[in-house]
Design a protein around this motif. Structure first.
Motif, mmCIF file in Angstrom:
data_model
loop_
_atom_site.group_PDB
_atom_site.id
_atom_site.type_symbol
_atom_site.label_atom_id
_atom_site.label_comp_id
_atom_site.label_asym_id
_atom_site.label_seq_id
_atom_site.Cartn_x
_atom_site.Cartn_y
_atom_site.Cartn_z
ATOM 1 N N SER A 1 -2.448 -2.918 12.831
ATOM 2 C CA SER A 1 -2.324 -4.330 12.478
ATOM 3 C C SER A 1 -3.526 -4.699 11.626
ATOM 4 O O SER A 1 -4.673 -4.578 12.072
ATOM 5 C CB SER A 1 -2.284 -5.202 13.735
ATOM 6 O OG SER A 1 -2.477 -6.565 13.405
ATOM 7 N N LYS A 2 -3.279 -5.151 10.377
ATOM 8 C CA LYS A 2 -4.379 -5.489 9.469
ATOM 9 C C LYS A 2 -5.153 -6.702 9.961
ATOM 10 O O LYS A 2 -6.392 -6.711 9.906
ATOM 11 C CB LYS A 2 -3.815 -5.746 8.066
ATOM 12 C CG LYS A 2 -3.254 -4.500 7.395
ATOM 13 C CD LYS A 2 -2.748 -4.799 6.001
ATOM 14 C CE LYS A 2 -1.449 -5.614 6.065
ATOM 15 N NZ LYS A 2 -0.867 -5.805 4.714
ATOM 16 N N SER A 3 -4.468 -7.702 10.471
ATOM 17 C CA SER A 3 -5.149 -8.928 10.878
ATOM 18 C C SER A 3 -5.897 -8.764 12.193
ATOM 19 O O SER A 3 -7.004 -9.275 12.364
ATOM 20 C CB SER A 3 -4.141 -10.077 11.001
ATOM 21 O OG SER A 3 -3.178 -9.787 12.016
ATOM 22 N N PRO B 1 3.786 -8.797 13.207
ATOM 23 C CA PRO B 1 4.888 -8.852 12.250
ATOM 24 C C PRO B 1 4.867 -7.651 11.307
ATOM 25 O O PRO B 1 3.829 -7.030 11.081
ATOM 26 C CB PRO B 1 4.630 -10.164 11.493
ATOM 27 C CG PRO B 1 3.160 -10.380 11.619
ATOM 28 C CD PRO B 1 2.775 -9.835 12.963
ATOM 29 N N PHE B 2 6.038 -7.336 10.732
ATOM 30 C CA PHE B 2 6.132 -6.186 9.837
ATOM 31 C C PHE B 2 5.206 -6.322 8.634
ATOM 32 O O PHE B 2 4.678 -5.330 8.112
ATOM 33 C CB PHE B 2 7.575 -6.010 9.355
ATOM 34 C CG PHE B 2 8.556 -5.767 10.472
ATOM 35 C CD1 PHE B 2 8.189 -5.063 11.601
ATOM 36 C CD2 PHE B 2 9.859 -6.243 10.384
ATOM 37 C CE1 PHE B 2 9.085 -4.833 12.632
ATOM 38 C CE2 PHE B 2 10.764 -6.024 11.409
ATOM 39 C CZ PHE B 2 10.380 -5.318 12.539
ATOM 40 N N SER B 3 5.005 -7.547 8.186
ATOM 41 C CA SER B 3 4.155 -7.781 7.013
ATOM 42 C C SER B 3 2.684 -7.500 7.282
ATOM 43 O O SER B 3 1.874 -7.408 6.355
ATOM 44 C CB SER B 3 4.308 -9.229 6.534
ATOM 45 O OG SER B 3 3.946 -10.131 7.576
ATOM 46 N N ASP B 4 2.327 -7.344 8.552
ATOM 47 C CA ASP B 4 0.921 -7.140 8.932
ATOM 48 C C ASP B 4 0.604 -5.674 9.189
ATOM 49 O O ASP B 4 -0.492 -5.319 9.601
ATOM 50 C CB ASP B 4 0.612 -7.975 10.185
ATOM 51 C CG ASP B 4 -0.869 -8.026 10.511
ATOM 52 O OD1 ASP B 4 -1.688 -8.080 9.563
ATOM 53 O OD2 ASP B 4 -1.214 -7.984 11.713
ATOM 54 N N GLU C 1 -0.148 -1.724 8.534
ATOM 55 C CA GLU C 1 -0.776 -0.796 7.587
ATOM 56 C C GLU C 1 -0.717 0.604 8.179
ATOM 57 O O GLU C 1 -0.941 0.796 9.384
ATOM 58 C CB GLU C 1 -2.234 -1.185 7.352
ATOM 59 C CG GLU C 1 -3.007 -0.197 6.483
ATOM 60 C CD GLU C 1 -4.495 -0.498 6.429
ATOM 61 O OE1 GLU C 1 -5.226 0.327 5.845
ATOM 62 O OE2 GLU C 1 -4.918 -1.529 6.983
#
Length: 468
Positions: free
Chosen positions: A274-276, A442-445, A447
């Motif tokens: 998770s990037k965030s 979320p999928f957008s997060d 990496e």
């Protein structure tokens, strides 16, 4: 598990309801020291239903338990991980209180044909489902005789008795399991440490320690700073450790994810992060990484303690290890070899595998067969005709003479999903989505990152998963 017990005298601080010190003879000391020789898989098997859990090792053990046996190289591979043998079993068989009944009741299986045992097929195994070089299944048990029985040894000097320490050894044990010579200085030092200034606040009690108490003590040693108090005074259950104390995310994030080292032998792992949140969601890896994780179950506790010197632990097993180092060898131990067995314990024979990154050695145990009757000896017998026996490698799919497995425990090629708390399963799209949903990522997060695991990273995941 039997009604045999060991007497243990303890001094109690009545006001704080805490053990200040205990005084014991060699029988109890030997039981304590045997903890260092036990493999992590055995410790989990014996204590897994007690709270709190031991790091992520319970999850790793359950992963082996739940994995279909067909995903292992042999049926024996799964058994080896769930019930690892003790490399110091020949010593631990003589403990007054034995908590590992599987190690103490080993079978030595052969095909039943005495000609095979006496000729070229001088092979045996501890595990069912294997075949002799003659093609027959190994399902008959050889009788085992102890060293004393094989040599008709009569112990005349009580100092020569005992398992690891000499027979007449007496030591003081602190609540944190620090072993000390029974001097007045050591006793007064412990009293002062606990702030006990008045003898009226102290009470002497004698406890009968059974197998049940030893199991509680084993678990408490790994998760509590006061294991004697927790065990002898029947304290309330210790609280479940915080989530942040259990995961191996620290290892993956700090050691693999950011500082993976270069070296000769590397294992490739694909991380999903998770990037965030800057956290590992899960990893995907081949069977070589899963072999590495599963092999943690076969490692003796003392080896892990030795490797983690300088790292914090929520228990006090390091005190027990340090005591072995500090105690005078000639005065307290049966020999320097017995002391080294505790300071550098080895895995049981045939539990290692080629290209294993963990630097633990296998014990070099030799076995002998009586020429008169199929009886097996762990020490070279005297006054008997005997021949040398060889143990099969249980991980070798083909049970032929001198068959050795070059691989580990898991059958490949295969890809597995490994969660941050060491839950290992065959790769599954459903599981991936479930993990991300539970973590609210979320999928957008997401990496992805490819990393390589070497010896240094192995050391850190080992310590983090077991004792942090």
């Amino acid at each position: 598990m039997g009604s045999q017990s060991i007497k243990l005298k303890a001094v109690i601080d009545k006001e704080k309801n805490r053990v200040i010190l205990a005084e014991s003879e060699g029988d109890f000391i030997d039981v304590l020291l045997s903890f260092l020789t036990m493999s992590m898989g055995t410790i989990i098997r014996l204590t897994r239903y007690q709270l709190p859990s031991i790091g992520c090792m319970n999850n790793l053990y359950a992963s082996v338990e739940n994995l279909d046996v067909r995903r292992f190289r042999t049926q024996a591979c799964k058994e080896m991980l769930l019930s690892p043998l003790n490399g110091a079993a020949t010593h631990c068989n003589y403990l007054k209180l034995k908590i590992d009944y599987m190690t103490n009741n080993l079978e030595y299986l052969y095909c039943g044909d005495s000609e095979c045992v006496a000729s070229k097929h001088k092979l045996f195994t501890h595990y069912g489902g294997s075949f002799c070089g003659c093609g027959k299944p190994r399902k008959y048990s050889l009788n085992q005789l102890s060293n004393a029985e094989s040599n008709n040894i009569v112990v005349s000097d009580p100092r020569d008795e005992g398992v690891f320490v000499r027979g007449l050894t007496r030591l003081i044990i602190s609540d944190e399991l620090h072993l000390m010579p029974p001097s007045a200085t050591a006793s007064f030092s412990l009293l002062a440490k606990h702030g006990v200034m008045d003898a009226n606040t102290m009470e002497e009690r004698t406890f009968d320690v059974h197998v049940y108490e030893v199991l509680n003590l084993l678990k408490s040693t790994l998760v509590s700073k006061t294991p004697l108090t927790e065990t002898l005074l029947k304290q309330q259950r210790m609280p479940e450790p915080r989530k942040e104390d259990l995961g191996v995310g620290w290892f993956i994030k700090q050691k693999i994810g950011e500082h993976a080292t270069e070296g000769d032998r590397k294992i490739c792992v694909r991380l999903v992060l998770s990037k965030s949140k800057k956290m590992v969601c899960y990893a995907e890896a081949a069977e070589d990484f899963v072999d590495l994780l599963f092999s943690f179950l076969t490692i003796p506790l003392g080896f892990i303690v030795k490797e983690m010197r300088g790292y914090p632990s929520k228990g006090c097993i390091t005190h027990l290890y340090d005591s072995v180092e500090e105690l005078d060898t000639e005065k307290y131990f049966k020999s320097n070899d017995h002391k080294e067995t505790l300071l550098s314990p080895k895995m049981a024979s045939r539990f290692g595998y080629k290209n294993q990154l963990i630097g633990v050695e296998e014990v070099n145990q030799q076995y002998y067969l009586s020429g008169d009757y199929p009886c097996i000896f762990t020490h070279k017998p005297t006054n008997k005709k005997f021949s040398t026996l060889t143990m099969n490698d249980p991980k070798a799919p083909l049970y032929k003479e001198q068959a050795i497995s070059n691989g580990g425990f898991v059958l490949g090629p295969e890809t597995f999903t490994v969660t941050d708390d060491l839950r290992v399963t065959p790769i599954s799209p459903v599981l991936r989505l479930s993990v991300l949903s539970q973590l609210k990522v979320p999928f957008s997060d997401i990496e992805e990152r490819i990393v390589h695991v070497g010896n240094e990273e192995v050391s850190h995941v080992n310590l983090s998963s077991v004792l942090s």
